[in-house]
Design an enzyme around this catalytic site. Structure first.
Site, PDB file in Angstrom:
ATOM      1  N   LYS A  61       0.928  -1.447  -0.127  1.00 21.26           N
ATOM      2  CA  LYS A  61       0.082  -0.067   0.028  1.00 21.26           C
ATOM      3  C   LYS A  61       0.679   1.278   0.082  1.00 21.26           C
ATOM      4  CE  LYS A  61      -3.939  -1.959   2.393  1.00 21.26           C
ATOM      5  NZ  LYS A  61      -3.482  -3.354   2.704  1.00 21.26           N
ATOM      6  N   GLU A  67      -2.365   7.349   7.431  1.00 22.11           N
ATOM      7  CA  GLU A  67      -3.301   8.034   6.521  1.00 22.11           C
ATOM      8  C   GLU A  67      -4.415   8.879   7.613  1.00 22.11           C
ATOM      9  OE1 GLU A  67      -5.540   5.809   3.720  1.00 22.11           O
ATOM     10  OE2 GLU A  67      -4.064   5.417   2.500  1.00 22.11           O
ATOM     11  N   ARG A 113      -5.475  -8.583  -7.985  1.00 23.18           N
ATOM     12  CA  ARG A 113      -6.148  -9.888  -7.794  1.00 23.18           C
ATOM     13  C   ARG A 113      -7.623  -9.903  -8.146  1.00 23.18           C
ATOM     14  NH1 ARG A 113      -8.821  -9.486  -3.191  1.00 23.18           N
ATOM     15  NH2 ARG A 113      -7.826  -8.011  -1.489  1.00 23.18           N
TER      16      ARG A 113
END
Length: 674
Positions: free
Chosen positions: A116, A200, A292
């Site tokens: 990420k 974040e 995926r």
């Protein structure tokens, strides 16, 4: 096209891939752990190979064992499904090095997107909006604490690798940061084998909208429109739909173009998902890219009419994408929910056990079931407790929601507890029906969806009494049922007497209470006396799991399903479980912990022991951490005192309700071990 592939996964995704292979004439090879030797995906596959012990680290996460199984079976390619090794770049490289095809993106693209942190840096460099935060390599507590203070609170902690809501925490104060970080890192390490995190800024009241992308080896990249996944509990998606009720045509186009640009920036091949958070004003921010196929891909398939697994296989075999962007179809509205073995009334603790019954709605063009288990199978403590995915489709959103409610009413599970009642409440809740739910709504208003089992109405209790009286096994003792003269009054077990019928007493446990009833009558006609009402039941009939009857002259039709002395009634809006108690059974229930005993709240593994025998503890003190089905739970002291006994250690597997520890009185004196 391939002639044989190996599926490096389990459960419903393995079954899904196997069925597509069968349709295309491709032989399938399943892998299984010791806990999965008799699983449905093993039974469906053409071949199967064992790869190790029940824990994922001993089987499904052993890349070398998976590749060896593929080579021994003669498979040409490996489909990773989702979870486990599906986003592991090292595994993708090892597959290629073994001369096999990895059915997914290239390892180089995966490596850039699998983190990420790396994905966020890449998107920022490409001009894609990102949320402020920190994704650096320095993972020391001092640096992360400093960056948390700089970013500001509330703050989101995320595992840098993996997905599915694992390793995510919201922190509101700096003083809570260190313990939240420790828990996040431990959960990430257990789920993904890596404990790197990123920070974040937490966006308040966001929507979660993701774009399905597909690329091929010929430079073509398109998107297959969006899915909204804003209905979440603790970052776990519980309802997904397409199209999003929030997006405008302009915002849909902008997000689709941003997702395609992100995929093109890394030369993306095969299926992927670009996930965004969207603020109430329509501003969207990159969140992550999953390299995926997603759990919710059937939603896209239902509105597009496409088979995304077939697309994966064709792209991996070198074929170009079947459609151009302007040719991508979209018809109607689709919704998916996930049926889990878990108990919403106890904080959604995962459940396990044998599925004594599993009734799901029959598949139709509008209703799809993706399941990895059947009746008789076992939900184990080692893996995600999903039983099935229920996907519905209709012309528009209101009709799709109505179809979802109907399909859920047709579901029945006997064995482990499930979230069925929770899903039914979700499908009827105004925030969902009106399309105004955000990612935090369920956590803020959970009591609106999980209010515990409401007391049954007198009419439902009367219907339950009729159902128990009508079921064949309740018609009387076996000796009477086998009498040669079926019409003789002596063959009846309904209280018949020469000078009038005796009342039949029933004790039902429902809604957390015991309800006493006396039924007088026979053959579908009874007067049922309850504690606070007397009702007349007439013309009662039970056939094929449907109870038809009249109560005080009003007609009722309910679904009635038995599991031993347990009955589940469903009136089309609500499901009510009831249990028939023996007449001599008492009503009391011990709490099992008033004496300081600490029982396992679920089956699972002890991952961390945080206290020692002889230690003084206060109520709420953390004693140990358990993990089951990818979820962590902290077990705390139930009272003030001294930890007089500690019966488990780190790594131990325990069943539900096993005695873990005992907190004795404060006057307890710990003794040294002999």
């Amino acid at each position: 096209m391939f002639t044989k592939i190996l599926i490096a996964n389990r459960g419903e995704i393995a079954c899904r891939v196997i069925r597509t292979c069968r349709r295309l004439g491709i032989a399938s090879v399943a892998v299984y752990s010791d806990a999965d030797a008799g699983a449905l995906h093993v039974r469906l596959a053409d071949e199967a190979c064992g790869i190790g012990g029940p824990a994922p680290a001993d089987s499904y996460l052993r890349g070398a064992a998976v590749i060896d199984a593929a080579l021994r079976s003669g498979a040409q390619a490996i489909h990773p499904g989702y979870g486990f090794l599906s986003e592991n770049a090292e595994f993708a490289e090892a597959v290629a090095a073994a001369g096999l095809v990895f059915i997914g993106p290239r390892a180089a693209s995966m490596r850039r997107m699998g983190s990420k942190a790396g994905a966020k840096q890449l998107m920022a460099g490409a001009g894609v909006p990102v949320v402020p935060g920190y994704n650096g390599e320095d993972q020391s507590l001092a640096t992360l604490s400093r960056e948390a203070a700089r970013t500001g609170f509330p703050l989101m902690l995320k595992a840098a690798h993996g997905g599915g809501g694992k390793g995510m925490r919201v922190v509101h104060r700096l003083e809570d940061f260190a313990p939240a970080l420790e828990s996040c890192q431990r959960e990430a390490r257990n789920a993904f084998g890596r404990d790197r995190v990123l920070l974040e800024r937490y966006v308040a009241s966001p929507r979660h909208i993701e774009i399905q992308v597909f690329g091929d080896a010929h430079g073509n990249v398109i998107h297959l429109n969006e899915r909204e996944c804003s209905a979440q509990r603790r970052y776990q998606k519980v309802l997904e739909e397409s199209p999003s009720p929030f997006l405008t045509p302009a915002l849909r186009q902008a997000m689709g173009e941003a997702a395609v640009a992100a995929a093109r920036a890394i030369d993306y091949v095969n299926a992927g998902t670009v996930e965004f958070i969207v603020d109430p004003d329509g501003g969207f921010y990159f969140m992550e890219i999953n390299t995926r196929l997603q759990v919710e891909h059937p939603v896209t398939e239902m509105v597009s009419g496409l088979d995304l697994v077939e697309w994966q296989l064709r792209v991996a075999a070198g074929e170009p994408l079947p459609l151009a962007q302007e040719q991508v179809p979209r018809h109607g509205h689709a919704i998916e929910v996930r049926l889990y073995a878990e108990d919403p009334d106890t904080g959604f603790l995962p459940a396990s056990g044998t599925l004594r019954a599993l009734d799901l709605p029959p598949p139709t063009p509008q209703v799809r079931i993706d399941a990895g288990v059947e009746a008789g199978d076992t939900v184990t403590v080692f893996y995600d407790p999903m039983i099935a995915k229920l996907i519905v489709h209709d012309a528009d959103r209101p009709r799709a929601l109505a179809r979802l409610r109907t399909a859920l009413a047709q579901c029945h599970v006997a064995g482990p507890k499930t979230n069925l009642a929770f899903l039914e409440a979700l499908a009827r809740h105004p925030a969902v029906v009106e399309g105004r739910i955000d990612t935090g709504y369920l956590d803020r208003h959970l009591d609106e969806f999980v209010a515990g089992q409401a007391p049954p109405t007198p009419a439902l209790l009367a219907a339950a009494c009729a159902a128990f009286l009508l079921r064949p096994e309740d018609a009387g003792p076996a000796a009477l049922r086998s009498a040669t003269d079926a019409h003789s009054p002596w063959s009846r077990g309904d209280g018949w007497r020469l000078h009038g019928r005796a009342g039949r007493r029933l004790r039902l446990h429902a809604g957390g209470q015991v309800h006493n009833a006396v039924a007088t009558g026979h053959g579908g006609d009874w007067r049922i006396a309850l504690a606070d009402a007397t009702l007349d039941v007439s013309a009662a009939r039970l056939a094929d799991g449907v109870l038809d009857l009249r109560i005080d002259g009003q007609g009722h039709r309910l679904v009635a399903r038995f599991d031993g002395d347990t009955l589940e009634l469903h009136d089309g809006h609500r499901r009510l479980p009831l249990r028939l108690l023996p007449a001599e059974r008492g009503e009391g229930r011990g709490d099992g912990g008033g004496d300081g005993r600490v029982l396992a709240p679920m089956p699972g593994r002890v991952v961390l022991v945080k206290a020692t025998a002889g230690q003084a503890v206060a109520v709420g003190t953390e004693l140990l951490v358990m993990e089951a089905m990818k979820m962590e739970l902290t077990v705390r002291a139930p009272r003030d005192g001294v930890l007089s006994e500690l019966r488990v250690g780190s790594g131990d597997f325990v069943e539900a309700d096993v005695l873990l520890a005992v907190v004795g009185d404060a006057g307890y004196a710990a003794t040294e071990p002999a």
